[in-house]
Design a protein around this motif. Structure first.
Motif, PDB file in Angstrom:
ATOM      1  N   GLU A 409       0.830  -1.197   0.000  1.00  0.00           N
ATOM      2  CA  GLU A 409       0.000   0.000   0.000  1.00  0.00           C
ATOM      3  C   GLU A 409       0.870   1.255   0.000  1.00  0.00           C
ATOM      4  O   GLU A 409       2.021   1.242   0.442  1.00  0.00           O
ATOM      5  N   ARG A 410       0.287   2.350  -0.467  1.00  0.00           N
ATOM      6  CA  ARG A 410       1.034   3.610  -0.548  1.00  0.00           C
ATOM      7  C   ARG A 410       1.375   4.121   0.843  1.00  0.00           C
ATOM      8  O   ARG A 410       0.577   4.011   1.781  1.00  0.00           O
ATOM      9  N   VAL A 411       2.541   4.699   0.954  1.00  0.00           N
ATOM     10  CA  VAL A 411       3.034   5.220   2.228  1.00  0.00           C
ATOM     11  C   VAL A 411       2.505   6.640   2.415  1.00  0.00           C
ATOM     12  O   VAL A 411       2.588   7.466   1.499  1.00  0.00           O
ATOM     13  N   PHE A 412       1.968   6.945   3.592  1.00  0.00           N
ATOM     14  CA  PHE A 412       1.559   8.309   3.896  1.00  0.00           C
ATOM     15  C   PHE A 412       2.811   9.107   4.240  1.00  0.00           C
ATOM     16  O   PHE A 412       3.479   8.835   5.251  1.00  0.00           O
ATOM     17  N   PRO A 440      -3.792   4.384   7.337  1.00  0.00           N
ATOM     18  CA  PRO A 440      -2.441   4.129   6.817  1.00  0.00           C
ATOM     19  C   PRO A 440      -1.711   3.035   7.577  1.00  0.00           C
ATOM     20  O   PRO A 440      -1.818   2.934   8.800  1.00  0.00           O
ATOM     21  N   LYS A 441      -0.977   2.197   6.824  1.00  0.00           N
ATOM     22  CA  LYS A 441      -0.158   1.164   7.450  1.00  0.00           C
ATOM     23  C   LYS A 441       1.249   1.667   7.756  1.00  0.00           C
ATOM     24  O   LYS A 441       1.875   1.208   8.707  1.00  0.00           O
ATOM     25  N   THR A 442       1.725   2.592   6.925  1.00  0.00           N
ATOM     26  CA  THR A 442       3.067   3.154   7.121  1.00  0.00           C
ATOM     27  C   THR A 442       2.988   4.668   6.984  1.00  0.00           C
ATOM     28  O   THR A 442       2.403   5.173   6.006  1.00  0.00           O
ATOM     29  N   ILE A 443       3.560   5.378   7.942  1.00  0.00           N
ATOM     30  CA  ILE A 443       3.536   6.844   7.956  1.00  0.00           C
ATOM     31  C   ILE A 443       4.965   7.340   8.171  1.00  0.00           C
ATOM     32  O   ILE A 443       5.694   6.808   9.018  1.00  0.00           O
ATOM     33  N   ILE A 444       5.347   8.349   7.401  1.00  0.00           N
ATOM     34  CA  ILE A 444       6.627   9.022   7.641  1.00  0.00           C
ATOM     35  C   ILE A 444       6.324  10.441   8.116  1.00  0.00           C
ATOM     36  O   ILE A 444       5.777  11.253   7.368  1.00  0.00           O
ATOM     37  N   MET A 445       6.648  10.717   9.349  1.00  0.00           N
ATOM     38  CA  MET A 445       6.486  12.066   9.898  1.00  0.00           C
ATOM     39  C   MET A 445       7.817  12.804   9.794  1.00  0.00           C
ATOM     40  O   MET A 445       8.880  12.236  10.042  1.00  0.00           O
ATOM     41  N   GLY A 446       7.741  14.073   9.415  1.00  0.00           N
ATOM     42  CA  GLY A 446       8.936  14.905   9.311  1.00  0.00           C
ATOM     43  C   GLY A 446       8.592  16.336   9.649  1.00  0.00           C
ATOM     44  O   GLY A 446       7.510  16.630  10.175  1.00  0.00           O
ATOM     45  N   GLU A 447       9.474  17.257   9.335  1.00  0.00           N
ATOM     46  CA  GLU A 447       9.270  18.660   9.714  1.00  0.00           C
ATOM     47  C   GLU A 447       7.985  19.223   9.138  1.00  0.00           C
ATOM     48  O   GLU A 447       7.269  19.967   9.810  1.00  0.00           O
TER      49      GLU A 447
END
Length: 491
Positions: A409-412, A440-447
């Motif tokens: 699945e697409r990554v958030f 979402p199964k995968t999330i990338i949090m950043g600034e």
């Protein structure tokens, strides 16, 4: 003979100086291109350009159409028509990639070419506006070591290219007029400024300065004004043909963006001045502290002050004074968003003022020391940030980790991860599925996502609560620098 020898020595000195400054600029830009982490805007503007290159139409695949950044339904049909800004940058970027190959670094290299053009054009304008022999070289030295110029020249956004087109429009007008081709100069100059405006709306800032210089140089005649109008009519006509495909999407995308960048001047001049100074002094970024911004801003404002206040200097550079005053007022009252990245629109004009003032006072030791310190501080700021190697230490490890998950699945994540994971594999929705209902199964949090979450806590508490709940259902599986990877915990 002695006079001829002195002229030859001076000519060689100027060539060495130009070569040294060109090398300094290229080294700084190259170091920033390969060490900066990408940021959301770079992915956001790269996506439609890549779609144009590969599939023949402007559309963004990574931005979730249900994600309401600034207004509901803002991204309806954005997968087919990209109207957030005028389209020239995406068109040029697609053509650039056809020559150089797709990638983040090649995208930034286009801005690097624009940075070189910006510096050369500023050098050419300084030669025409200042009677002081060394003013153009001092201007070039300042711009080639200026943090804001280097930063814009190494970032995949429209700002540097738009400014380069604008200042080049003034330069080309001067060059062609001097060669007896006044009408060609008017047409070419305004064509470049029309290109600047179609690259980014801030490029419109250079329209009135060229009209003013035409008036000052005897070119403001009916036929020339008619010639000047042609490129704007052509560019607007082509853009209107594109808008006709989906006027509703245009109103939602461009209209919402424009409303968020409304005219920024308050009727209270002190409040307007305070807001504008915040762009220079107060607002820190992820890379530049408030203290560093003050240090970088002082030479710009000091150069403008000397140009305005020293009578003889002002008399010798009246056209420069008018341009400086115009840009300061325009940035204060017309550019509503007080983001310091927009400083590149005015830094070339500050460069003209600094070049004239420094050349005028060059016989004073304090000026030589002050200018040397200014250039060294600009170099130090760039080198310090490049030494952080954030791309290698933060972005690359996160991309490698997410790829190792083999998630279908697409990554958030912010659109910047389209470069590493593929834009078709990224869902850019900072609300983490609030509108779409996707868990979402995968999330990338950043600034960028962190900033949006903090803003939502104040402006959109429902979305903020949803984001908190979504993250609480996940575990932090990996982190590197600003980035944190969350994976949904199986129930």
């Amino acid at each position: 003979m002695a006079s001829k020898a002195n002229k030859n020595r001076e000519y060689r000195l100027k060539r060495i100086l130009l070569g040294t400054l060109a090398a300094l600029l290229l080294i700084q830009v190259a170091s920033r291109i390969v060490t900066m982490t990408p940021w959301e805007d770079e992915g956001f503007f790269a996506d439609p350009a890549l779609t144009l290159l590969r599939d023949g139409y402007l559309g963004t695949r990574s931005v979730d159409p249900t994600s309401a950044w600034q207004s509901p339904n803002q991204w309806v049909h954005a997968d087919r028509y990209f109207y957030y800004l005028p389209p020239l940058y995406e068109v040029l970027l697609a053509g650039w990639w056809k020559l150089t190959g797709f990638g983040l670094f090649t995208m930034r290299a286009l801005s690097g070419v624009a940075g070189v053009l910006l510096c050369l054009a500023s050098f050419g304008v300084a030669k025409r506006l200042s009677p002081l022999q060394w003013a153009p070289y001092v201007t070039l030295a300042y711009l080639a070591t200026n943090y804001h110029v280097v930063s814009a020249s190494s970032t995949g956004r429209q700002d540097c290219l738009s400014t380069a087109f604008g200042i080049a429009g003034l330069w080309v007008y001067f060059v062609l007029k001097e060669r007896g081709r006044e009408r060609a100069g008017v047409l070419a100059g305004h064509s470049l400024i029309a290109a600047a405006a179609l690259t980014h709306p801030n490029g419109c800032l250079y329209f009135l300065p060229l009209l003013y210089l035409m008036w000052r140089n005897g070119s403001f005649r009916v036929l020339n004004v008619a010639l000047a109008a042609i490129p704007y009519l052509v560019f607007l006509g082509v853009w209107a043909l594109y808008i006709r495909h989906d006027p509703q999407a245009f109103l939602l995308q461009f209209g919402t963006n424009l409303s968020g960048h409304r005219v920024g001047g308050s009727l209270n001049p002190l409040r307007s001045l305070a807001a504008e100074l915040g762009r220079y002094y107060i607002l820190p970024t992820s890379e530049t502290s408030g203290r560093a911004k003050i240090i970088l801003a002082v030479p710009m404002l000091l150069g403008a002050a000397l140009l305005f206040l020293v009578r003889d200097l002002r008399r010798q550079h009246w056209d420069m004074v008018v341009l400086m005053a115009y840009f300061m007022l325009a940035m204060t009252y017309l550019i509503g968003r007080k983001w310091d990245g927009y400083l590149v629109n005015i830094v070339p004009v500050y460069g003209l003022a600094i070049g004239a003032a420094a050349a005028y006072f060059w016989g004073r030791n304090w000026m030589k020391v002050a200018f040397a310190v200014t250039c060294l501080l600009g170099l130090a700021a760039t080198l310090r940030l490049s030494a952080g190697m954030r791309y290698q230490r933060e972005y690359s490890p996160v991309v490698a980790y997410v790829k190792s998950l083999h998630e279908k699945e697409r990554v958030f994540a912010a659109a910047e991860f389209g470069f590493g994971l593929g834009f078709e594999n990224v869902r850019d929705d900072y609300s983490l599925g609030f509108g779409s209902g996707i868990r979402p199964k995968t999330i990338i949090m950043g600034e960028w996502y962190d900033a949006q979450m903090q803003s939502s806590a104040i402006t959109r508490p429902v979305i903020y609560q949803h984001m908190r709940e979504t993250l609480s259902e996940c575990r932090e599986a990996f982190s590197a620098g600003q980035y944190r990877v969350y994976v949904r915990t199986p129930r």
